[in-house]
Motif scaffolding. Structure first.
Motif, PDB file in Angstrom:
ATOM      1  N   PRO A 262      34.512  55.857  24.339  1.00 51.17           N
ATOM      2  CA  PRO A 262      33.959  54.754  25.200  1.00 51.17           C
ATOM      3  C   PRO A 262      35.151  53.589  25.807  1.00 51.17           C
ATOM      4  CG  PRO A 262      32.570  54.830  23.253  1.00 51.17           C
ATOM      5  CD  PRO A 262      33.823  55.736  22.952  1.00 51.17           C
ATOM      6  N   GLN A 263      36.318  53.627  24.870  1.00 49.16           N
ATOM      7  CA  GLN A 263      37.054  52.339  25.645  1.00 49.16           C
ATOM      8  C   GLN A 263      38.093  53.009  26.470  1.00 49.16           C
ATOM      9  OE1 GLN A 263      37.193  53.801  22.468  1.00 49.16           O
ATOM     10  NE2 GLN A 263      39.350  54.525  22.187  1.00 49.16           N
ATOM     11  N   TYR A 264      38.085  54.202  26.887  1.00 51.32           N
ATOM     12  CA  TYR A 264      38.793  54.858  28.072  1.00 51.32           C
ATOM     13  C   TYR A 264      38.071  54.738  29.534  1.00 51.32           C
ATOM     14  CZ  TYR A 264      42.137  57.556  25.068  1.00 51.32           C
ATOM     15  OH  TYR A 264      43.025  57.640  24.170  1.00 51.32           O
ATOM     16  N   GLY A 265      36.815  54.429  29.255  1.00 52.91           N
ATOM     17  CA  GLY A 265      36.036  53.925  30.619  1.00 52.91           C
ATOM     18  C   GLY A 265      36.464  52.773  31.047  1.00 52.91           C
ATOM     19  N   LEU A 266      36.626  51.601  30.073  1.00 47.35           N
ATOM     20  CA  LEU A 266      37.279  50.396  30.443  1.00 47.35           C
ATOM     21  C   LEU A 266      38.724  50.418  30.532  1.00 47.35           C
ATOM     22  CD1 LEU A 266      34.977  48.205  27.578  1.00 47.35           C
ATOM     23  CD2 LEU A 266      34.447  48.859  30.035  1.00 47.35           C
ATOM     24  N   TYR A 267      39.456  51.179  29.968  1.00 39.56           N
ATOM     25  CA  TYR A 267      40.871  51.376  30.339  1.00 39.56           C
ATOM     26  C   TYR A 267      40.994  51.606  31.937  1.00 39.56           C
ATOM     27  CZ  TYR A 267      41.771  51.441  25.266  1.00 39.56           C
ATOM     28  OH  TYR A 267      42.037  51.126  23.988  1.00 39.56           O
ATOM     29  N   SER A 268      40.015  52.319  32.230  1.00 38.14           N
ATOM     30  CA  SER A 268      40.102  52.930  33.739  1.00 38.14           C
ATOM     31  C   SER A 268      39.518  51.977  34.726  1.00 38.14           C
ATOM     32  CB  SER A 268      39.326  54.305  33.817  1.00 38.14           C
ATOM     33  OG  SER A 268      39.881  55.199  32.936  1.00 38.14           O
ATOM     34  N   ALA A 269      39.085  51.053  34.307  1.00 33.72           N
ATOM     35  CA  ALA A 269      38.174  49.997  35.088  1.00 33.72           C
ATOM     36  C   ALA A 269      38.879  48.803  35.625  1.00 33.72           C
ATOM     37  CB  ALA A 269      36.930  49.691  34.496  1.00 33.72           C
TER      38      ALA A 269
ATOM     39  N   LEU B  20      43.504  45.770  24.263  1.00 28.31           N
ATOM     40  CA  LEU B  20      44.173  46.141  25.475  1.00 28.31           C
ATOM     41  C   LEU B  20      44.878  47.704  25.177  1.00 28.31           C
ATOM     42  CD1 LEU B  20      45.691  43.100  27.125  1.00 28.31           C
ATOM     43  CD2 LEU B  20      43.306  44.046  27.334  1.00 28.31           C
ATOM     44  N   PRO B  21      44.982  48.369  26.281  1.00 32.62           N
ATOM     45  CA  PRO B  21      45.475  49.895  25.699  1.00 32.62           C
ATOM     46  C   PRO B  21      47.034  49.508  25.915  1.00 32.62           C
ATOM     47  CG  PRO B  21      44.666  49.428  28.114  1.00 32.62           C
ATOM     48  CD  PRO B  21      44.289  48.280  27.590  1.00 32.62           C
ATOM     49  N   PRO B  22      47.688  50.439  25.189  1.00 31.95           N
ATOM     50  CA  PRO B  22      49.179  50.240  25.163  1.00 31.95           C
ATOM     51  C   PRO B  22      49.715  50.752  26.440  1.00 31.95           C
ATOM     52  CG  PRO B  22      48.347  52.349  24.048  1.00 31.95           C
ATOM     53  CD  PRO B  22      47.385  51.603  24.227  1.00 31.95           C
ATOM     54  N   ILE B  23      50.905  49.968  26.938  1.00 31.41           N
ATOM     55  CA  ILE B  23      51.546  50.377  28.203  1.00 31.41           C
ATOM     56  C   ILE B  23      52.567  51.565  27.810  1.00 31.41           C
ATOM     57  CG2 ILE B  23      52.871  49.392  29.984  1.00 31.41           C
ATOM     58  CD1 ILE B  23      51.447  46.679  29.280  1.00 31.41           C
ATOM     59  N   GLN B  24      52.299  52.676  28.449  1.00 31.84           N
ATOM     60  CA  GLN B  24      53.348  53.624  28.143  1.00 31.84           C
ATOM     61  C   GLN B  24      53.267  54.681  29.414  1.00 31.84           C
ATOM     62  OE1 GLN B  24      51.608  55.024  24.341  1.00 31.84           O
ATOM     63  NE2 GLN B  24      49.903  55.810  25.411  1.00 31.84           N
TER      64      GLN B  24
ATOM     65  N   ALA C 260      39.984  40.062  46.676  1.00 31.53           N
ATOM     66  CA  ALA C 260      40.280  39.086  45.805  1.00 31.53           C
ATOM     67  C   ALA C 260      39.019  39.098  44.687  1.00 31.53           C
ATOM     68  CB  ALA C 260      40.426  37.806  46.312  1.00 31.53           C
ATOM     69  N   GLY C 261      37.997  39.709  45.304  1.00 31.45           N
ATOM     70  CA  GLY C 261      36.821  39.848  44.371  1.00 31.45           C
ATOM     71  C   GLY C 261      37.102  40.696  43.169  1.00 31.45           C
ATOM     72  N   GLY C 262      37.972  41.698  43.435  1.00 37.28           N
ATOM     73  CA  GLY C 262      38.294  42.731  42.437  1.00 37.28           C
ATOM     74  C   GLY C 262      38.950  42.228  41.312  1.00 37.28           C
ATOM     75  N   VAL C 263      39.961  41.132  41.516  1.00 37.14           N
ATOM     76  CA  VAL C 263      40.580  40.285  40.511  1.00 37.14           C
ATOM     77  C   VAL C 263      39.801  39.957  39.418  1.00 37.14           C
ATOM     78  CG1 VAL C 263      42.144  38.678  40.024  1.00 37.14           C
ATOM     79  CG2 VAL C 263      42.664  39.844  42.198  1.00 37.14           C
ATOM     80  N   THR C 264      38.627  39.197  39.876  1.00 37.10           N
ATOM     81  CA  THR C 264      37.860  38.848  38.779  1.00 37.10           C
ATOM     82  C   THR C 264      37.195  40.016  38.079  1.00 37.10           C
ATOM     83  OG1 THR C 264      37.135  36.987  40.351  1.00 37.10           O
ATOM     84  CG2 THR C 264      35.612  37.519  38.559  1.00 37.10           C
ATOM     85  N   THR C 265      36.836  41.221  38.723  1.00 33.59           N
ATOM     86  CA  THR C 265      36.288  42.262  38.159  1.00 33.59           C
ATOM     87  C   THR C 265      37.232  42.818  36.879  1.00 33.59           C
ATOM     88  OG1 THR C 265      34.615  42.892  39.817  1.00 33.59           O
ATOM     89  CG2 THR C 265      35.216  44.399  38.127  1.00 33.59           C
ATOM     90  N   GLY C 266      38.415  42.762  37.416  1.00 31.74           N
ATOM     91  CA  GLY C 266      39.492  43.319  36.440  1.00 31.74           C
ATOM     92  C   GLY C 266      39.732  42.329  35.037  1.00 31.74           C
ATOM     93  N   ILE C 267      39.629  41.085  35.515  1.00 31.43           N
ATOM     94  CA  ILE C 267      39.823  40.228  34.360  1.00 31.43           C
ATOM     95  C   ILE C 267      38.500  40.133  33.507  1.00 31.43           C
ATOM     96  CG2 ILE C 267      39.824  37.452  33.903  1.00 31.43           C
ATOM     97  CD1 ILE C 267      41.326  37.111  36.502  1.00 31.43           C
ATOM     98  N   LEU C 268      37.390  40.456  33.944  1.00 34.53           N
ATOM     99  CA  LEU C 268      36.173  40.365  32.976  1.00 34.53           C
ATOM    100  C   LEU C 268      36.239  41.528  32.184  1.00 34.53           C
ATOM    101  CD1 LEU C 268      33.544  39.126  32.531  1.00 34.53           C
ATOM    102  CD2 LEU C 268      32.342  40.560  34.304  1.00 34.53           C
ATOM    103  N   VAL C 269      36.584  42.690  32.834  1.00 39.34           N
ATOM    104  CA  VAL C 269      36.847  43.905  31.807  1.00 39.34           C
ATOM    105  C   VAL C 269      37.858  43.773  30.760  1.00 39.34           C
ATOM    106  CG1 VAL C 269      37.609  46.306  31.795  1.00 39.34           C
ATOM    107  CG2 VAL C 269      36.318  45.559  33.787  1.00 39.34           C
ATOM    108  N   LEU C 270      39.301  42.938  31.028  1.00 37.66           N
ATOM    109  CA  LEU C 270      40.008  42.982  30.159  1.00 37.66           C
ATOM    110  C   LEU C 270      39.366  41.991  28.960  1.00 37.66           C
ATOM    111  CD1 LEU C 270      43.321  42.310  32.416  1.00 37.66           C
ATOM    112  CD2 LEU C 270      42.743  44.108  30.897  1.00 37.66           C
TER     113      LEU C 270
END
Length: 615
Positions: free
Chosen positions: A107-114, A300-304, A397-407
């Motif tokens: 399941p976490q991969y779906g959030l890693y992609s979002a 958070l996912p690893p940065i690699q 800029a609305g997408g930034v809020t979405t990204g922060i919420l997923v994080l």
């Protein structure tokens, strides 16, 4: 190779030459004069293009759309973008988890992609409504590879998809999307929705087994239908009913209108949250009636770097091996990602011109950046973009809020994801798929142009039977066959006129001519002449804006064949660029035959002066 020259005849009848050093022959040129053209100096031309194009402020703003809208950003936009971003975030979290399940990923991969796509599109995207993230169609297309080989192949797919889409965008090949017609798109979207919904019936009823493709899914359902789990089935079907009812809340009027709108927009999140709370409370009392999502890796996912090699079942796959295993999906995934993203941009453009190439650049960068954060392939989402639009988003800029919420969800809420019932996620996906099946498009296509139902049905059927990648290729292939047939069989209109006792056969092709239509044109002209033996043949070319070498040679052959029978051919009202192609083949032959601007009476008069006996 010398390029064809554009038609330079101005509306007023004066000729304007964009190549100053070029000699453009006219009807008054001597037939014996050698025709030649001089191209502009390549070095100065490239330098000018580089100064005026590659390094211009206009191009920089075009490639970084944030530089256009950010200086004009207003304070009142901020709150609207925040509200829209939060609303989309509440939708993408349960959808991301669900689409990871569709792709056979944890399941976490779906959030890693979002989240990463939201941040990248903020800088490079053109359309304020688009939200980039996992989608049902792309999840389904990587499913078979992940099921057999693991998540590394999904991540590499994201990287390869991004590289190819970015390359196509940088080469300004956005026009390639035009080769995927509406019937093919509708058939593919419907097949994908049916396949996805079919694959979720298993989870809806709590059945065991695997289900990757349409036929396989229903075989699995009927094989294990006797093992249906009552509480999963009740929760899943009940969730579908509630979701459909909540969709109607947006139609409320009066003082309940605003509340109904936001309840309708947040229905997916509310169903998942409600089902999760129910499962949690029952588990605390010692009951576990539902199949649960299970452990979701927190943090958070690893940065690699994307995995360019991997080990599966003690077998090492090098990069070439991984690409070979991905097969046709290396091409199909970018194509579908581009199609979805550009289609959404057009849908929400409201009459504005969409730069498809820039959308491709943004989408490519989203996938490349996401692959460094363990993302599967992403593109624009129809559902979430519609939510974004209806929520009143004003800028990307609305997408930034979405990204922060997923994080935040990844960092703080993963422990609660354990209790999400699979049946509720299946209900969310199936309900979304109800409205992606475009059966209404079939009726529209049949009403508009009946023959277009063939690529629609072919795409739909082959996607269901063979899989999405092969199905869309079949659909595009059939559609291109129609196009090739039309280009090889141009309409050739004709009429017979008698002017000053001279009979004329006037032949008019209705489109540009390419090699596939050359022999057909010759056949039609000669057959029409045999049926109507006239004194003169006039081929009228006002509708012809392009010919190639093959057509030029065939036209020369028509002149020769009719000359044997003592009948001349004139080319009337052909565009300058087309004339130049023929002149480069044989100047002496064609110069006397061009009649541009003369009337038929003048053509007949010119011919009778040189042929008094025949006239």
């Amino acid at each position: 190779m010398t390029p064809n020259l554009p038609d330079t005849t101005a509306p007023g009848g004066k000729s304007t030459n964009i190549f100053p050093k070029e000699k453009i022959p006219t009807k008054n040129d001597d037939a014996e004069e050698n025709y030649a053209e001089e191209l502009p100096q390549l070095g100065p031309l490239l330098a000018s293009r580089f100064r005026n194009g590659c390094c211009s402020t206009k191009l920089v703003k075009k490639r970084f759309p944030i530089l256009q809208w950010l200086p004009a950003y207003r304070r009142q936009y901020f709150l609207e973008d925040i509200v829209a971003g939060l609303t989309v975030g509440l939708t993408v979290i349960p959808q991301g988890i669900a689409y990871a399940v569709v792709a056979n990923l944890e399941p976490q991969y779906g959030l890693y992609s979002a989240f990463m796509g939201c941040f990248v599109y903020f800088v490079f995207g053109c359309c304020k409504d688009i939200t980039i993230g996992p989608t049902a169609i792309l999840s389904l297309m990587v499913q078979i590879h992940v099921a057999n080989l693991g998540p590394a192949f999904a991540i590499l797919s994201a990287f390869l998809t991004g590289c190819l889409v970015l390359l196509l965008g940088l080469l300004n090949l956005g026009f390639l999307v035009q080769f995927i017609s509406v019937p093919v798109t509708a058939g593919f979207t419907s097949a994908a929705a049916i396949t996805i919904a079919s694959g979720q019936v298993k989870s809806l009823l709590g059945l065991p087994g695997k289900s990757n493709e349409f036929i396989e899914s229903w075989v699995n359902v009927f094989r294990y239908i006797h093992l249906t789990r009552l509480w999963d089935a009740l929760l899943g079907i009940g969730s579908i009913v509630i979701l459909l009812l909540m969709m109607q809340l947006k139609n409320l009027d009066g003082r309940w209108k605003v509340l109904g709108k936001y309840l309708s927009l947040s229905r997916n999140a509310m169903i998942v949250i409600g089902a999760t709370v129910l499962a949690y409370l029952l588990s605390k009392n010692g009951n576990s009636p539902f199949q649960l999502t299970g452990n979701v890796t927190s943090g958070l996912p690893p940065i690699q770097l994307p995995p360019f090699s991997t080990i599966v079942n003690n077998q090492t796959y090098a990069f070439a091996d991984m690409v070979s295993e991905l097969g046709t999906s290396v091409i199909a995934l970018p194509m579908i990602a581009i199609l979805e993203c550009v289609a959404i941009a057009k849908a929400f453009s409201k009459g504005k011109t969409i730069d498809a190439s820039q959308e491709m650049i943004a989408l490519g960068l989203c996938n490349i950046a996401g692959s460094f954060f363990s993302s599967m392939p992403v593109t624009g989402s129809f559902t979430r973009s519609a939510v974004n639009n209806s929520s009143g988003v004003r800028t990307p800029a609305g997408g930034v809020t979405t990204g922060i919420l997923v994080l935040l969800a990844l960092g703080l809420l993963t422990s609660t994801f354990y209790y999400i019932p699979k049946a509720s996620l299946a209900a969310v996906i199936i309900t979304a798929m109800f409205f992606m099946v475009e059966f209404h498009a079939a009726a529209e296509i049949w009403r508009t142009k009946k023959i277009d139902i063939i690529p629609y049905l072919a795409t739909l059927i082959f996607c269901l039977v063979l899989g999405l990648e092969y199905g869309i290729i079949v659909g595009i292939g059939i559609n291109l066959c129609f196009v090739l047939y039309l280009t090889s069989r141009p309409q050739v209109f004709h009429r017979i006129e008698r002017i000053n006792s001279v009979d004329l056969l006037i032949v008019t092709p209705d489109q540009s001519l390419v090699y596939s239509s050359a022999e057909y044109l010759k056949y039609r002209v000669l057959k029409l002449f045999q049926q109507n033996p006239v004194d003169l043949v006039v081929i009228e070319g006002s509708a012809v804006s392009y010919i190639d070498t093959t057509v030029a040679k065939i036209l020369a052959g028509i002149v020769d064949d009719l000359a044997v029978q003592g009948r001349p051919v004139y080319f009337w009202n052909w565009k300058r660029s087309v004339q130049n192609t023929m002149l480069r083949l044989d100047t002496q032959r064609f110069v006397p035959l061009f009649k541009r601007g003369e009337t038929l009476v003048e053509i007949v008069k010119c011919w009778t002066l040189t042929n008094p006996i025949e006239a």
